[in-house]
Write an enzyme that holds these catalytic residues in place. Structure first.
Site, PDB file in Angstrom:
ATOM      1  CG  HIS A 124      -0.727   3.402   4.424  1.00  0.00           C
ATOM      2  ND1 HIS A 124      -0.960   2.104   4.059  1.00  0.00           N
ATOM      3  CD2 HIS A 124      -0.149   3.326   5.655  1.00  0.00           C
ATOM      4  CE1 HIS A 124      -0.562   1.278   4.999  1.00  0.00           C
ATOM      5  NE2 HIS A 124      -0.059   2.006   5.977  1.00  0.00           N
ATOM      6  CG  HIS A 184      -6.419  -3.625   3.545  1.00  0.00           C
ATOM      7  ND1 HIS A 184      -6.371  -4.132   4.821  1.00  0.00           N
ATOM      8  CD2 HIS A 184      -5.145  -3.280   3.228  1.00  0.00           C
ATOM      9  CE1 HIS A 184      -5.131  -4.096   5.266  1.00  0.00           C
ATOM     10  NE2 HIS A 184      -4.368  -3.596   4.307  1.00  0.00           N
ATOM     11  CB  CYS A 208      -0.939  -0.007   1.202  1.00  0.00           C
ATOM     12  SG  CYS A 208      -2.052  -1.424   1.254  1.00  0.00           S
TER      13      CYS A 208
END
Length: 481
Positions: free
Chosen positions: A141, A241, A86
């Site tokens: 992220h 996810h 990710c």
């Protein structure tokens, strides 16, 4: 010879883009001289083989009619490549640079230095400088402290999560201690303001969040259209996810389990965004990019599929590199196209800059290659022949044309990487499962691949990589002229 083009439909009305786009007939006509709106939807850990148009869909218990239709309205890619997981994929997308350069090479737990240092320039910053309204609704992220949140990195507004979805399991995990590991939250922030926590990101919120992200995305688009302002909206959704749990509205809908239910929900959410674009009358003046950030989810019971390819994310197997991807731009990108030409996630950075009339930075290596003319059908082939593939600091493999050379072999995450004395070579057209090493009979391929590798490694010497966890004031050393 570059990768084969399977089929691309006839080109229509390709004369305008960026600073001089032509007007088209109808209510969603693009105003002359105005750049298009950009909608970039990135789903989480959806493998190459999940959607109907990639051989999945109903076969996987989860029909995906809206995404399949989107693919038919533009160009669908068979050889779109991403990074290992990710964080590195998002780093590559935002900067146009391989994560070995940016230091954003892997997911890091909360409270530890992570993400992009302020010196890096994001695509949102480039587009904001071109007077785009910029919004992100979803998973970031790339930094979880002030100075590194999305609203500090070129986005006007953000609603979403700073890290990742498996954190939703923390609060209900036996022995979890919130005094040593912070509770995960959904956050919200605007440019020039501090972010704030708006909801605990627990298992219940995990089911609800994508509905919220789409609702906020649609509200953002409505507001920008009312202001007559071009916009860039990045929508990094959280499905599929792990833990792959659908919204309650979709739970049990397929009869094939949570994963299939979540895929059907995902298809519906994408359809909601497309319906809003149509209702606003901006379809012809809006580029829609849709793809996945990684190869398929690895962890059971939520494991996905890469179709004919072998492996999952966190590996250098082809199933980890290739991800579904498609582009729709009516009257510009020919409809009904399917291509196996090679494109990489880093290529979106210079391509979007070109669309918006922005210049890419010249003081640092940009690994992405402008692919706009290829997308528009003005040329039959991609501008890319290959790329190097790292997992953290290890160069695991390199792709070139139809060939892949592995330097380190690991079929599954945590299987144990094995450094190869003699690299293995595979012909990906003849051998999509990477089962038959042809290095002995095809040694000529070593030459061009090693030249590509050497060129990249020389650039790392000239422009030393940013170390992971570098402080905010870190400035990379410049090459000696």
């Amino acid at each position: 010879m570059t990768q084969r083009v399977l089929w691309v439909a006839a080109v229509t009305a390709l004369s305008g883009l960026a600073a001089g786009a032509h007007a088209v007939d109808g209510p969603s006509a693009q105003q002359p001289g105005r750049p298009p709106n950009i909608v970039l939807i990135l789903v989480d850990n959806v493998g190459w083989g999940e959607f109907g148009v990639y051989g999945g869909g109903a076969l996987r218990g989860a029909p995906t009619p809206r995404i399949d239709k989107l693919a038919s309205e533009g160009l669908r890619f068979l050889n779109f490549n991403v990074e290992s997981d990710c964080t590195p994929t998002r780093s590559a997308l935002m900067t146009g640079r391989h994560p070995i350069r940016t230091g954003a090479m892997q997911s890091v737990p909360a409270g530890l230095p992570q993400g992009l240092i302020p010196w890096e320039i994001t695509i949102a910053q480039l587009l904001s400088a071109r007077d785009y309204a910029t919004g992100i609704f979803g998973k970031w992220h790339l930094g979880d402290r002030e100075g590194r949140y999305p609203n500090d990195r070129g986005f006007d507004e953000w609603y979403g999560i700073p890290r990742t979805t498996d954190e939703t399991m923390f609060p209900s995990s036996p022995g979890f201690d919130s005094t040593v590991v912070p509770l995960p939250y959904v956050m919200q922030g605007r440019k020039g303001e501090k972010v704030r926590n708006v909801a605990l990101y627990d298992l219940e919120m995990r089911r609800r969040i994508d509905a919220d992200l789409v609702a906020r995305t649609n509200d953002f688009m409505r507001r920008q259209v009312s202001l007559r302002k071009p916009f860039f909206v990045f929508v990094p959704l959280t499905q599929v996810h792990f833990p792959t749990l659908p919204n309650h509205e979709f739970a049990g809908k397929t009869g094939a389990g949570d994963f299939a239910d979540a895929m059907v929900e995902l298809d519906y959410r994408v359809g909601q965004i497309l319906d809003q674009i149509a209702a606003l009358g901006i379809a012809d003046s809006t580029i829609v990019f849709f793809g996945s950030d990684n190869g398929p989810e690895f962890r059971r019971p939520w494991r996905g599929t890469a179709g004919p390819w072998r492996g999952t994310y966190h590996t250098a197997m082809e199933g980890g590199l290739r991800a579904p991807f498609m582009v729709r731009w009516p009257h510009h990108v020919p409809a009904g196209g399917v291509t196996d030409e090679m494109v990489h996630i880093t290529d979106l950075f210079p391509t979007l800059a070109h669309v918006a009339g922005a210049a890419v930075p010249t003081d640092r290596p940009i690994d992405g290659i402008d692919q706009l003319d290829f997308l528009l059908g003005k040329q039959p082939h991609s501008n890319r022949e290959g790329f190097v593939y790292y997992i953290r600091t290890e160069m695991r493999a390199a792709k070139w044309r139809n060939f892949k050379m592995h330097f380190i072999w690991e079929e599954e995450p945590n299987a144990g990487p094995k450094v190869l004395e003699s690299p293995m070579i595979f012909n990906l057209i003849q051998d999509p499962k990477e089962e038959t090493d042809i290095a002995a009979s095809t040694r000529w391929v070593i030459g061009p691949i090693q030249k590509m590798v050497r060129t990249f490694q020389e650039s790392l010497k000239a422009y030393p990589p940013i170390p992971p966890g570098a402080p905010d004031d870190f400035v990379p050393s410049r090459p000696v002229r």
